[in-house]
Design an enzyme around this catalytic site. Structure first.
Site, PDB file in Angstrom:
ATOM      1  N   GLY A  22       0.941  -1.183  -0.122  1.00  0.00           N
ATOM      2  CA  GLY A  22      -0.148   0.004   0.064  1.00  0.00           C
ATOM      3  C   GLY A  22       0.693   1.238   0.052  1.00  0.00           C
ATOM      4  N   CYS A  23       1.156   1.725   1.131  1.00  0.00           N
ATOM      5  CA  CYS A  23       1.727   3.073   1.349  1.00  0.00           C
ATOM      6  C   CYS A  23       3.196   3.132   0.913  1.00  0.00           C
ATOM      7  CB  CYS A  23       1.817   3.465   2.684  1.00  0.00           C
ATOM      8  SG  CYS A  23      -0.125   3.737   3.281  1.00  0.00           S
TER       9      CYS A  23
END
Length: 222
Positions: free
Chosen positions: A155-156
């Site tokens: 994700g990030c």
């Protein structure tokens, strides 16, 4: 056959997978190593990220010792924002329980010992650049290399690596200092990142580079 063994030859055949290398003026970003990921009482908490924190601390110590810029991010959902499509996709972000505890869960792990001159960006989306002044801080310091640690890989970390290379930065991801709730997602995304969005390197390589690179003193304007 592993995911990497399956996809790497095809990527290389089609011109992906070159090496970016380190630049001359690095900065370190520590992404979302907060209670939301490290506290077992959190909906998404996972003690599996303890090794990630320990390796991040090693990179953080080297960056501080050499005087390189250090940045932190944490993620906190916007109660209005999560009513839309993103809230329907990420149900735990928009649940009453998540919103009620978001502020406390966004607190960085105290072992990071963030200093007053190390900016903290509170973001509502995956990339450290989305909706934050991160760009401006890096530009002001002449940073050309962004060293990325923290979570989560799928994700990030991935989103920040993509944003970094889109800004023509040397995007460097420290293998042992990033993690995910899913080992499979972790390994698959590390492969994709290494082939498309940055260089995945070891803690040892990163620490050696940080110690060998002369830090430029930043003078606050005004």
């Amino acid at each position: 056959m592993t995911y990497e063994a399956e996809v790497r030859p095809s990527y290389l055949l089609h011109g992906f997978g070159g090496r970016i290398g380190f630049g001359q003026r690095p900065a370190l970003v520590v992404i979302d190593l907060a209670r939301s990921w490290l506290d077992e009482s959190s909906q998404q908490g996972s003690c599996r990220l303890e090794p990630v924190l320990e390796h991040t601390l090693s990179v953080l110590a080297a960056a501080r010792e050499a005087g390189h810029p250090v940045f932190f991010t944490t993620m906190q959902p916007d109660p209005v924002d999560v009513r839309g499509p993103i809230g329907r996709k990420m149900l735990q972000m928009s649940s009453p329980r998540a919103l009620a505890t978001a502020a406390s869960m966004a607190e960085l792990d105290p072992r990071l010992e963030r200093r007053n001159d190390e900016p903290l960006f509170v973001k509502a989306r995956a990339s450290a650049f989305w909706g934050t002044p991160f760009d401006a801080y890096l530009n002001a310091r002449g940073v050309d290399t962004l060293i990325i640690t923290g979570c989560s890989t799928s994700g990030c970390i991935r989103a920040t690596a993509e944003s970094a290379i889109n800004r023509n930065l040397h995007s460097i991801i420290v293998r042992e200092a990033v993690g995910d709730r899913s080992p499979t997602a972790h390994e698959a995304n590390l492969t994709d990142i290494d082939l498309r969005y940055g260089d995945v390197v070891t803690v040892a390589e990163t620490v050696a580079y940080l110690r060998a690179t002369t830090a430029e003193k930043f003078v606050q304007p005004g």
